[in-house]
Structure formats: structure tokens, C-alpha cells
Design a protein around this motif. Structure first.
Motif, mmCIF file in Angstrom:
data_model
loop_
_atom_site.group_PDB
_atom_site.id
_atom_site.type_symbol
_atom_site.label_atom_id
_atom_site.label_comp_id
_atom_site.label_asym_id
_atom_site.label_seq_id
_atom_site.Cartn_x
_atom_site.Cartn_y
_atom_site.Cartn_z
ATOM 1 N N ARG A 88 0.854 -1.185 0.000
ATOM 2 C CA ARG A 88 0.000 0.000 0.000
ATOM 3 C C ARG A 88 0.891 1.237 0.000
ATOM 4 N NH1 ARG A 88 -5.354 -0.474 0.371
ATOM 5 N NH2 ARG A 88 -5.486 1.787 0.585
ATOM 6 N N PHE A 89 0.479 2.230 -0.798
ATOM 7 C CA PHE A 89 1.310 3.414 -0.974
ATOM 8 C C PHE A 89 0.464 4.671 -0.866
ATOM 9 C CE2 PHE A 89 3.243 -0.154 -3.072
ATOM 10 C CZ PHE A 89 4.557 -0.091 -2.662
ATOM 11 N N LEU A 90 1.146 5.774 -0.559
ATOM 12 C CA LEU A 90 0.473 7.052 -0.360
ATOM 13 C C LEU A 90 0.525 7.900 -1.626
ATOM 14 C CD1 LEU A 90 1.940 8.083 3.123
ATOM 15 C CD2 LEU A 90 -0.245 6.928 2.670
ATOM 16 N N ASP A 91 -0.567 8.603 -1.862
ATOM 17 C CA ASP A 91 -0.587 9.685 -2.841
ATOM 18 C C ASP A 91 -0.908 10.959 -2.066
ATOM 19 O OD1 ASP A 91 -0.756 11.277 -5.138
ATOM 20 O OD2 ASP A 91 -2.923 10.941 -5.255
ATOM 21 N N LYS A 95 -4.355 12.917 -0.864
ATOM 22 C CA LYS A 95 -4.559 12.410 0.502
ATOM 23 C C LYS A 95 -5.235 11.042 0.474
ATOM 24 C CE LYS A 95 -4.693 17.019 2.594
ATOM 25 N NZ LYS A 95 -4.230 17.681 1.360
ATOM 26 N N THR A 96 -4.677 10.177 -0.378
ATOM 27 C CA THR A 96 -5.223 8.841 -0.598
ATOM 28 C C THR A 96 -4.118 7.810 -0.465
ATOM 29 O OG1 THR A 96 -6.860 9.705 -2.160
ATOM 30 C CG2 THR A 96 -6.428 7.349 -2.254
ATOM 31 N N GLN A 111 -8.116 4.598 -0.251
ATOM 32 C CA GLN A 111 -8.599 4.933 1.087
ATOM 33 C C GLN A 111 -8.071 6.307 1.479
ATOM 34 O OE1 GLN A 111 -7.574 1.849 3.904
ATOM 35 N NE2 GLN A 111 -8.369 0.202 2.611
ATOM 36 N N THR A 112 -8.911 7.076 2.109
ATOM 37 C CA THR A 112 -8.520 8.418 2.548
ATOM 38 C C THR A 112 -7.630 8.322 3.789
ATOM 39 O OG1 THR A 112 -10.574 9.341 1.698
ATOM 40 C CG2 THR A 112 -9.360 10.660 3.295
ATOM 41 N N TYR A 113 -6.630 9.181 3.853
ATOM 42 C CA TYR A 113 -5.810 9.259 5.068
ATOM 43 C C TYR A 113 -5.576 10.718 5.419
ATOM 44 C CZ TYR A 113 -1.443 10.810 2.850
ATOM 45 O OH TYR A 113 -0.490 11.548 2.202
ATOM 46 N N GLU A 114 -5.326 10.975 6.692
ATOM 47 C CA GLU A 114 -5.094 12.327 7.169
ATOM 48 C C GLU A 114 -3.596 12.573 7.309
ATOM 49 O OE1 GLU A 114 -7.061 14.913 7.642
ATOM 50 O OE2 GLU A 114 -8.739 13.736 6.866
ATOM 51 N N PRO A 115 -3.044 13.559 6.610
ATOM 52 C CA PRO A 115 -1.609 13.849 6.728
ATOM 53 C C PRO A 115 -1.291 14.499 8.069
ATOM 54 C CG PRO A 115 -2.665 15.504 5.378
ATOM 55 C CD PRO A 115 -3.727 14.481 5.679
ATOM 56 N N ASP A 116 -0.013 14.524 8.395
ATOM 57 C CA ASP A 116 0.435 15.169 9.628
ATOM 58 C C ASP A 116 0.221 16.670 9.523
ATOM 59 O OD1 ASP A 116 2.033 15.148 12.222
ATOM 60 O OD2 ASP A 116 3.272 16.465 10.966
#
Length: 292
Positions: A88-91, A95-96, A111-116
Motif C-alpha cells: 500500500r502506498f500514499l498519494d 490524501k489517498t 482509502q482516505t488518510y489524514e496527513p500530519d
């Protein structure tokens, strides 16, 4: 030779694949393995290593842009993650996070993720400057900026691919930079790979390391990002010029020193008539013999 030895040979071939040609190499090594199921399972580690090192790009589901698959792009694991989580990798741009198949090169399961929140202002500013730089200098470049976990540092990655199988060549430009905010340094490397295979097989791989001191003093994120990309543009421009000079020198001096530009007749050989040349030489020799 047992199956494990064949898998190892196939993996070594894959790791040396020229830009954009790994599927061709994979199809060729199928002949060595003769078992697609064993092949896919056995060479998956090599494919994963190759894709991460080469900054393979993926079409991010639900977006109109591509993202880079690399070690810096790995999504942080969680306790509930399975073995597949390492794919799994970040874009950061959308923010996915997404799953990536190293065999089909397809992204899925966004999947949505929240950045720092603390690092996002600088990361976002660097991303904006990077995309502007790409638009100005790369025809089909892809760039991503990643925040280093538990650190104020950032990683900028750029990749540009050009495949031209009709004219028997392919190439890939990769560059990666670490912005060490507290240390005040910009370090990284530039890698260029080119493959020419018209009536031959020649690969060129070059690497250039970068170490630059950033201006001291506190700066707003947008100002720091602009300065960082200006330094990158200058460094990559100088390296591109040095490559052009090297190629020019190779063409004018190095290759000419290795072989004659033309045979002693000062004419190019027509290989379709090479048998005729040989017969003509023999006839001339026989004629001289009769005359004596």
C-alpha cells in the motif's frame, strides 16, 4: 537445474530490465520457468524491488494524475495490517492510499488518510513548487513530495519516462532529494537510464549525487519551497548539460578511437552484397594467377 535456480535466474534478469521493458523480459523468462503460477510467486520479490527502485508510476483511482510507487511512498503499517499491507502506498496530493499490484502494475482500493498537520504546510508548498517545475521542464514527468514520519524532513521524488519502441530506444530519468530542514541541507541523487537496441543492445546508466546547503534563517513554507526547487532546477540543468557534453565527446572521440568509421576502401559496406565482394576478390585473385 531445479525450479528455485530457474526462479533466481529469472529474478536477476528482471532486476536488470531496461526502462519500460520489464513485461517483455517477464514474457521471455516464462520460457525458463514453464510454470506461470510458480513464476509469479517466485519473482514477486524481484518485481517489488524493481518497481520501488525504478519509481514506477500508478494511476491513482478516483484522480486524474499519477503517483510514484517507491520506498518513501509506503503507507505506514497498522497493527491490523496483513502481509499485503507492504504493497500500500500514499498519494499525498489526493490524501489517498492505494493498494498496488506489482505484477499487473495496477492500483486499487483507494482509502482516505489524514496527513500530519504540522508538516503539511511545507509538504504542500514543496508539492506546488515541484508540480510547477515539472510543467516547465518535463513533458511527461511525475513528482511527489512525502513527509518523513516522525521528522520535519521531506522527500521529493521526480520520474520521467520516454518509451519509443518504434525507433528501438527507451529511457527513464529519476531524481530524489531529501530536504533536511533542521540540518539545512538538500541531498539526493539523479539517475538516468537509456536503452538502445536497434541492431544491437546498449544500456547506459548514470548516477549523480547532490549535496547542497540551504539558506539559513526561518522562511515561510512557500519561500523555502521556491528556493529548494530553484536549487534543484539549477543542479539538474547542469547535470543535463554535462551529459550532453559527454555524449558529444563519446561520438566524436571515444567511439572513433574504438573502431574505424569506414573500412579501408572509405566506403560503407552493403551487407546485402557482401557475398559478391568476396567472389569478386577471389576472381581478381584467380585472374592475377592466370596472368602470371
Amino acid at each position: 537445474m531445479d525450479s528455485s535456480e530457474r526462479i533466481q535466474i529469472a529474478s536477476n534478469f528482471l532486476l536488470q530490465s531496461p526502462p519500460g521493458e520489464i513485461n517483455d523480459v517477464l514474457n521471455d523468462v516464462r520460457v525458463i520457468i514453464s510454470d506461470d503460477e510458480s513464476l509469479q510467486e517466485g519473482v514477486l520479490p524481484a518485481l517489488r524491488e524493481y518497481n520501488l527502485a525504478q519509481f514506477i508510476v500508478a494511476d491513482v483511482p478516483g484522480t486524474k494524475h499519477q503517483s510514484i510507487v517507491s520506498t518513501a511512498a509506503r503507507a505506514p503499517p497498522s497493527e491490523s495490517d496483513s502481509e499485503a499491507s507492504k504493497d500500500r502506498f500514499l498519494d499525498p496530493r489526493s490524501k489517498t492510499s492505494f493498494a498496488f499490484d506489482h505484477i499487473t502494475l495496477e492500483a486499487s482500493d483507494p482509502q482516505t488518510y489524514e496527513p500530519d498537520a504540522e508538516s503539511e504546510p511545507l509538504r504542500g508548498a514543496l508539492e506546488t513548487s515541484t508540480l510547477s517545475y515539472l510543467a516547465a521542464h518535463y513533458l511527461e514527468g511525475v513528482g511527489c513530495v512525502y513527509a518523513v514520519p516522525d521528522s520535519p524532513d521531506m522527500v521529493i521524488q521526480i520520474v520521467a519516462n520516454k518509451y519509443n519502441p518504434t525507433n528501438y530506444w527507451s529511457g527513464r530519468w529519476r531524481s530524489e532529494y531529501k530536504v533536511a530542514v533542521q540540518a539545512g541541507t538538500l541531498s539526493g541523487r539523479i539517475l538516468a537510464n537509456v536503452h538502445y537496441y536497434e541492431q544491437g543492445n546498449v544500456q547506459l546508466a548514470s548516477e549523480h549525487n547532490v549535496e547542497i546547503t540551504l539558506p539559513t534563517g526561518s522562511r515561510p513554507p512557500a519561500d523555502l519551497a521556491s528556493k529548494v526547487l530553484a536549487l534543484i532546477a539549477d543542479e539538474e540543468g547542469k547535470y543535463q548539460t554535462s551529459l550532453n557534453d559527454t555524449y558529444q565527446e563519446m561520438g566524436e572521440k571515444t567511439f572513433k578511437a574504438l573502431r574505424r568509421a569506414l573500412p579501408l576502401t572509405r566506403q560503407k559496406i552493403d551487407w546485402d552484397k557482401v557475398l559478391g565482394y568476396k567472389l569478386g576478390a577471389e576472381l581478381a585473385s584467380n585472374k592475377a594467377g592466370f596472368a602470371s
